[in-house]
Design an enzyme around this catalytic site. Sequence first.
Site, PDB file in Angstrom:
ATOM      1  N   HIS A 118     -11.282  -4.694  11.527  1.00 19.90           N
ATOM      2  CA  HIS A 118     -10.440  -4.579  11.029  1.00 19.90           C
ATOM      3  C   HIS A 118      -9.680  -6.269  12.131  1.00 19.90           C
ATOM      4  O   HIS A 118      -9.286  -6.223  12.386  1.00 19.90           O
ATOM      5  CB  HIS A 118      -9.142  -4.043  10.631  1.00 19.90           C
ATOM      6  CG  HIS A 118      -7.945  -4.660  10.530  1.00 19.90           C
ATOM      7  ND1 HIS A 118      -6.420  -4.306  10.512  1.00 19.90           N
ATOM      8  CD2 HIS A 118      -8.621  -5.178   9.127  1.00 19.90           C
ATOM      9  CE1 HIS A 118      -5.594  -4.897   9.003  1.00 19.90           C
ATOM     10  NE2 HIS A 118      -6.523  -5.896   8.152  1.00 19.90           N
ATOM     11  N   LYS A 129      -3.510 -12.630  11.697  1.00 17.78           N
ATOM     12  CA  LYS A 129      -5.817 -13.271  11.310  1.00 17.78           C
ATOM     13  C   LYS A 129      -5.887 -13.921  10.372  1.00 17.78           C
ATOM     14  O   LYS A 129      -6.631 -15.182  10.996  1.00 17.78           O
ATOM     15  CB  LYS A 129      -6.135 -11.992  11.132  1.00 17.78           C
ATOM     16  CG  LYS A 129      -5.508 -10.751  11.902  1.00 17.78           C
ATOM     17  CD  LYS A 129      -6.452  -9.659  11.548  1.00 17.78           C
ATOM     18  CE  LYS A 129      -6.353  -9.181  10.063  1.00 17.78           C
ATOM     19  NZ  LYS A 129      -4.857  -9.068   9.634  1.00 17.78           N
ATOM     20  N   THR A 130      -5.638 -14.231   9.237  1.00 19.38           N
ATOM     21  CA  THR A 130      -6.101 -14.646   8.218  1.00 19.38           C
ATOM     22  C   THR A 130      -5.199 -16.401   8.746  1.00 19.38           C
ATOM     23  O   THR A 130      -6.041 -17.173   8.554  1.00 19.38           O
ATOM     24  CB  THR A 130      -4.797 -14.782   6.711  1.00 19.38           C
ATOM     25  OG1 THR A 130      -5.835 -13.856   6.339  1.00 19.38           O
ATOM     26  CG2 THR A 130      -5.675 -15.329   6.128  1.00 19.38           C
ATOM     27  N   SER A 178      -1.883  -6.391   9.560  1.00 20.02           N
ATOM     28  CA  SER A 178      -0.999  -7.440   8.458  1.00 20.02           C
ATOM     29  C   SER A 178       0.028  -8.167   8.885  1.00 20.02           C
ATOM     30  O   SER A 178       1.461  -7.127   9.464  1.00 20.02           O
ATOM     31  CB  SER A 178      -0.636  -6.134   7.526  1.00 20.02           C
ATOM     32  OG  SER A 178       0.152  -7.953   5.993  1.00 20.02           O
ATOM     33  N   ARG A 184       1.205 -12.333  -1.756  1.00 21.13           N
ATOM     34  CA  ARG A 184      -0.619 -12.677  -1.988  1.00 21.13           C
ATOM     35  C   ARG A 184      -0.758 -13.405  -2.546  1.00 21.13           C
ATOM     36  O   ARG A 184      -0.753 -13.399  -3.674  1.00 21.13           O
ATOM     37  CB  ARG A 184      -0.350 -11.199  -1.663  1.00 21.13           C
ATOM     38  CG  ARG A 184      -0.520 -10.103  -0.513  1.00 21.13           C
ATOM     39  CD  ARG A 184      -1.317 -10.147   0.649  1.00 21.13           C
ATOM     40  NE  ARG A 184      -0.639  -9.238   1.816  1.00 21.13           N
ATOM     41  CZ  ARG A 184      -1.416  -9.066   2.309  1.00 21.13           C
ATOM     42  NH1 ARG A 184      -2.704  -9.627   3.452  1.00 21.13           N
ATOM     43  NH2 ARG A 184      -0.744  -8.262   3.398  1.00 21.13           N
ATOM     44  N   ARG A 231       0.675  -1.031  -0.083  1.00 22.86           N
ATOM     45  CA  ARG A 231       0.063  -0.169   0.300  1.00 22.86           C
ATOM     46  C   ARG A 231       1.201   1.276   0.078  1.00 22.86           C
ATOM     47  O   ARG A 231       2.325   1.288   0.264  1.00 22.86           O
ATOM     48  CB  ARG A 231      -0.878   0.089   1.766  1.00 22.86           C
ATOM     49  CG  ARG A 231      -2.058  -0.749   1.155  1.00 22.86           C
ATOM     50  CD  ARG A 231      -2.838  -1.118   2.481  1.00 22.86           C
ATOM     51  NE  ARG A 231      -2.204  -1.514   3.763  1.00 22.86           N
ATOM     52  CZ  ARG A 231      -2.168  -0.311   4.542  1.00 22.86           C
ATOM     53  NH1 ARG A 231      -1.968   0.694   4.389  1.00 22.86           N
ATOM     54  NH2 ARG A 231      -1.174  -0.787   5.570  1.00 22.86           N
ATOM     55  N   ASP A 255     -10.375 -11.136   7.442  1.00 24.19           N
ATOM     56  CA  ASP A 255     -10.198  -9.963   7.165  1.00 24.19           C
ATOM     57  C   ASP A 255     -11.347  -8.291   7.585  1.00 24.19           C
ATOM     58  O   ASP A 255     -10.453  -7.784   8.648  1.00 24.19           O
ATOM     59  CB  ASP A 255      -9.366  -9.085   6.099  1.00 24.19           C
ATOM     60  CG  ASP A 255      -8.538  -8.297   6.404  1.00 24.19           C
ATOM     61  OD1 ASP A 255      -7.799  -7.867   6.757  1.00 24.19           O
ATOM     62  OD2 ASP A 255      -8.275  -6.776   5.680  1.00 24.19           O
ATOM     63  N   LYS A 298      -8.695  -2.187   0.338  1.00 20.86           N
ATOM     64  CA  LYS A 298      -8.502  -1.458   1.768  1.00 20.86           C
ATOM     65  C   LYS A 298      -9.697  -0.001   1.494  1.00 20.86           C
ATOM     66  O   LYS A 298      -9.703   0.547   2.316  1.00 20.86           O
ATOM     67  CB  LYS A 298      -7.581  -1.487   2.184  1.00 20.86           C
ATOM     68  CG  LYS A 298      -6.852  -2.571   2.439  1.00 20.86           C
ATOM     69  CD  LYS A 298      -7.411  -2.910   3.438  1.00 20.86           C
ATOM     70  CE  LYS A 298      -6.593  -4.698   4.199  1.00 20.86           C
ATOM     71  NZ  LYS A 298      -6.970  -4.538   5.147  1.00 20.86           N
TER      72      LYS A 298
END
Length: 529
Positions: free
Chosen positions: A217, A239-240, A235, A319, A56, A254, A198
Amino acid sequence: MKTKEDTLLMQDLLAHDNIQKNLAVPQLAEKILNRGEGVLSATGAVCATTGAYTGRSPEDKFIVRDNMSDEHVDWGEINQPIDETVFDNLLQKVTAHLHNRDALFQFRGFAGADPNYRLPIDVITEYAWHSLFARQLFIPPTKGELETHESDFTVISAPTFKADPDTDGTNSETFILISFEKRIVLIGGTEYAGEIKKSIFSVMNYLLPQNNVLSMHCSANVGQEGDVALFFGLSGTGKTTLSADPYRRLIGDDEHGWSPNGIFNIEGGCYAKCINLSAQKEPQIYNAIRFGSVLENVVLDPSSREPDYDDTSLTENTRAAYPLENIDRIVTPSVAGHPNTIIFLTADASGTLPPISKLTKEQAMYHFLSGYTSKLAGTERGITQPEATFSACFGSPFLPLAPSRYAEMLGDKIDQFNSSVFLINTGWTGGSYGTGKRIKLSYTRAMVHAALEGELATIETVTDEIFGLDIPLHVPGVPDDVLVPKNAWADKQAYVNEAQALAVKFHDNFSKFTEASDDIRKAGPVYKG
C-alpha cells in the site's frame, strides 16, 4: 473453484439484454448524464454522490472461509470469515436483482502493470459511473488483449441491493464479500466506488506473495537518474500528494508490487483526496481532474459547476479518480527498478513524532509492522476527527495474510537492495490536534527531496530520548526549530506527557507481534512506561 451452478449464474448475468461492454470514456460519460447518475463539472469531470456511505465499510467486509482460504488467511476482526452458504445465497439474490435492472455495465481489464504478474478482471456494475471509475482506476486492455481476455476474478457491484442481516447473515445492509475459491467479489448496499478498488487490492495482496511478489500500500515515483522511491502510508497521509512531484515521474499513487524484477503499479489510475485541493499546493492533481475523471462527493457551484474543494458538507473524504495519463510526468508502462529510498508516512495527531527521521533496518521493520498513523475524518464511516490507530504494514484492512508475511518480505528486500528508509510525519507540530498546526506541505516536500537526493547522509543527527529515532538537525528549506518536536512546543512538559503516552501505545500494540525478533522489538520507542 467455480461450480457449474456458479458458471451458469455468471453466464445468465452476462446474457443481460442490455449489458454495455467496455464502453469508451465518452460513451460512459453520456450514459452517466442521460441516466441522471451524475453531472458534468466545469472541468469536464463527471461528479457523482454516494449517499449515506462516503467511505469504506470495514465492518461489512468478509472473506469466505473455504478449503482454499482456511489455512492462508489471517482470520480476525479485519479478515472476518463468512460461510460459503451465505455467499452463495447472496450471489443468487444479487444476480437476480441485477438481471432485472434496465442496464448493466461491464469493464474487462487488468490489475498489475507487469504482464508477468497481472490479474485479468471483470467488473460488472449497475451504475455507469462505477464502470467509468473502474476503467480509470484499473488497466484497460488493448483491442487485441480484449479479444483474448479471460477473467481470473470478477467484481459484481449492486449498490441498490440491500441485504437483510437477519436473513442474509451480514452485519448490515452493506456487504463486501470475497471468495478466493469462486474468484468473485460481491458488493452490495453501498454506492462508494472505493470498495471496488480496494477489494481488488485485497485480492492482489492474497495472490502476489504466493508468486514471491511483495504487494504494498504505497505510491511510487522515479527520479531523473532512474532512482526509485516508495511512499507508504494510510489514506490522508500524503502518498498521492508527495508522489506527484514535478521533478520526478510517477509510477503510481497507491498500490504496487515489488517483484524480483522491480516495482510495478497494480492500478492504471489515481484515486486522490480532494479536500482543500488547490492549483497552488497540488498543481499536478488539480490539473489532472478533467474530462473522463470522476469526482466523488465534491460539491459544485450550482451556476458555474466549478468544484468547491473546500466544501465538506457531504464528507471530508471527497475524491477524484483519473487515469495516469492525466499526470504530466509518468512512467509508461508503470514499471521501474528496485527502490533506492523507502518513506513511511504518518499523520501523527499527537504532534510528537519528528517530522523526519532516518531508520535502521530494525526500526524500519518495527514501524512497518506498527503502521502508526491517525485515521483522518471521512476515510471510514464514523470518523469525524483524527483518531490514533495502528495499521500493520500501513494497510492492514487490505491484507488477507498475516502482517509478518509482508514484513519478512520487505526486510529481505531492504537487505538485498540496500534501500534507505525514512519516517516522515505529515501530521501536527507545536501541539496535538486542536492545539498545534499541521506541518506545512512545503516543509514536507523539502524533507522528501533531501531524503531522495541523499542530502541527509552527512548531516548531524540527535537521537530522540523517547522514541529513539535519529533526527537530522538541518534540512535545506526547513526551519531548524521544526525538526526536533520538543522545540516546537511552548509547553515542554505537555510535549513529554503526550510523547510518553504515544510511546506506551506503540509498545502495547507491538506486543501482539510475538514472532518479531528481539532486535526488531528493541527498535521501538525507548520509553516503555
